[in-house]
Design a protein around this motif. Structure first.
Motif, PDB file in Angstrom:
ATOM      1  N   LEU A 214       0.991  -0.847   0.247  1.00 26.93           N
ATOM      2  CA  LEU A 214      -0.182   0.000   0.100  1.00 26.93           C
ATOM      3  C   LEU A 214       0.813   1.453   0.348  1.00 26.93           C
ATOM      4  CD1 LEU A 214      -2.885  -0.800   2.736  1.00 26.93           C
ATOM      5  CD2 LEU A 214      -2.917  -0.630  -0.376  1.00 26.93           C
ATOM      6  N   ASN A 215       2.102   1.341   0.489  1.00 26.36           N
ATOM      7  CA  ASN A 215       2.479   2.236   0.606  1.00 26.36           C
ATOM      8  C   ASN A 215       2.965   2.875  -0.140  1.00 26.36           C
ATOM      9  OD1 ASN A 215       2.640   2.681   3.281  1.00 26.36           O
ATOM     10  ND2 ASN A 215       4.345   1.894   4.181  1.00 26.36           N
ATOM     11  N   GLN A 216       3.453   1.828  -1.411  1.00 26.58           N
ATOM     12  CA  GLN A 216       4.408   2.044  -2.747  1.00 26.58           C
ATOM     13  C   GLN A 216       3.158   2.764  -3.805  1.00 26.58           C
ATOM     14  OE1 GLN A 216       8.120   1.387  -3.575  1.00 26.58           O
ATOM     15  NE2 GLN A 216       6.529   1.880  -6.042  1.00 26.58           N
ATOM     16  N   MET A 217       1.922   1.655  -3.459  1.00 27.22           N
ATOM     17  CA  MET A 217       0.405   2.386  -4.785  1.00 27.22           C
ATOM     18  C   MET A 217       0.874   3.465  -4.018  1.00 27.22           C
ATOM     19  SD  MET A 217      -1.724  -0.519  -4.153  1.00 27.22           S
ATOM     20  CE  MET A 217      -3.248   0.196  -5.161  1.00 27.22           C
ATOM     21  N   ARG A 218       0.623   4.347  -2.801  1.00 21.35           N
ATOM     22  CA  ARG A 218       0.836   5.995  -2.990  1.00 21.35           C
ATOM     23  C   ARG A 218       1.972   6.551  -3.161  1.00 21.35           C
ATOM     24  NH1 ARG A 218      -0.089   3.869   2.927  1.00 21.35           N
ATOM     25  NH2 ARG A 218      -2.283   3.662   2.756  1.00 21.35           N
ATOM     26  N   ARG A 219       2.588   6.109  -2.955  1.00 24.38           N
ATOM     27  CA  ARG A 219       4.523   6.742  -3.502  1.00 24.38           C
ATOM     28  C   ARG A 219       4.089   6.864  -5.240  1.00 24.38           C
ATOM     29  NH1 ARG A 219       6.959   3.746   0.168  1.00 24.38           N
ATOM     30  NH2 ARG A 219       7.301   1.881  -1.073  1.00 24.38           N
ATOM     31  N   GLU A 220       3.409   5.995  -5.358  1.00 23.93           N
ATOM     32  CA  GLU A 220       3.280   5.490  -7.560  1.00 23.93           C
ATOM     33  C   GLU A 220       2.592   6.962  -7.697  1.00 23.93           C
ATOM     34  OE1 GLU A 220       3.404   1.533  -8.537  1.00 23.93           O
ATOM     35  OE2 GLU A 220       5.321   1.016  -7.676  1.00 23.93           O
TER      36      GLU A 220
ATOM     37  N   SER B 102       2.939  10.375 -10.161  1.00 18.95           N
ATOM     38  CA  SER B 102       1.891  10.000 -10.816  1.00 18.95           C
ATOM     39  C   SER B 102       0.804  11.403 -11.559  1.00 18.95           C
ATOM     40  CB  SER B 102       1.178   8.892 -11.264  1.00 18.95           C
ATOM     41  OG  SER B 102       0.150   8.955 -10.776  1.00 18.95           O
ATOM     42  N   VAL B 103       0.425  12.230  -9.794  1.00 14.66           N
ATOM     43  CA  VAL B 103       0.323  13.191  -9.700  1.00 14.66           C
ATOM     44  C   VAL B 103       1.278  14.713  -9.896  1.00 14.66           C
ATOM     45  CG1 VAL B 103      -1.394  14.743  -8.364  1.00 14.66           C
ATOM     46  CG2 VAL B 103      -1.437  12.244  -8.370  1.00 14.66           C
ATOM     47  N   VAL B 104       2.142  14.185 -10.113  1.00 15.26           N
ATOM     48  CA  VAL B 104       3.363  15.311  -9.985  1.00 15.26           C
ATOM     49  C   VAL B 104       3.905  15.511 -10.943  1.00 15.26           C
ATOM     50  CG1 VAL B 104       6.194  16.605  -9.455  1.00 15.26           C
ATOM     51  CG2 VAL B 104       4.189  15.123  -8.223  1.00 15.26           C
TER      52      VAL B 104
END
Length: 87
Positions: free
Chosen positions: A75-81, A85-87
């Motif tokens: 889940l942490n990896q998904m949040r980082r990714e 993608s937003v930036v």
């Protein structure tokens, strides 16, 4: 040699074959205090374990608590990714 086996709801982890766990136990038994270790197991499926070892005293031994943090890490990896993608 004593066996160190962790059972979870999904599977069993045999930690005797992991040299870093033996090193952790020896270090805590010798130096006292508390140490932490993170292990990634790839066989048969990828799992991440967080271990915390604490000395019970010079002659009493060491206690190790292990948590399967695989889902939390995923889940942490998904949040980082997602942030990338937003930036």
């Amino acid at each position: 040699q004593k066996s160190a086996v962790i059972r979870t709801a999904q599977r069993e982890f045999d930690l005797v074959r992991e040299p870093r766990v033996g090193d952790l136990l020896r270090e805590v038994a010798t130096d006292g205090g508390e140490k932490q270790l993170r292990i990634e197991r790839l066989d048969p499926i990828r799992r991440t374990l967080a271990l915390a070892a604490t000395s019970l005293g010079p002659t009493e031994g060491v206690v190790v608590v292990a948590r399967d943090i695989t889902e939390s890490e995923r889940l942490n990896q998904m949040r980082r990714e997602d942030r990338k993608s937003v930036v």
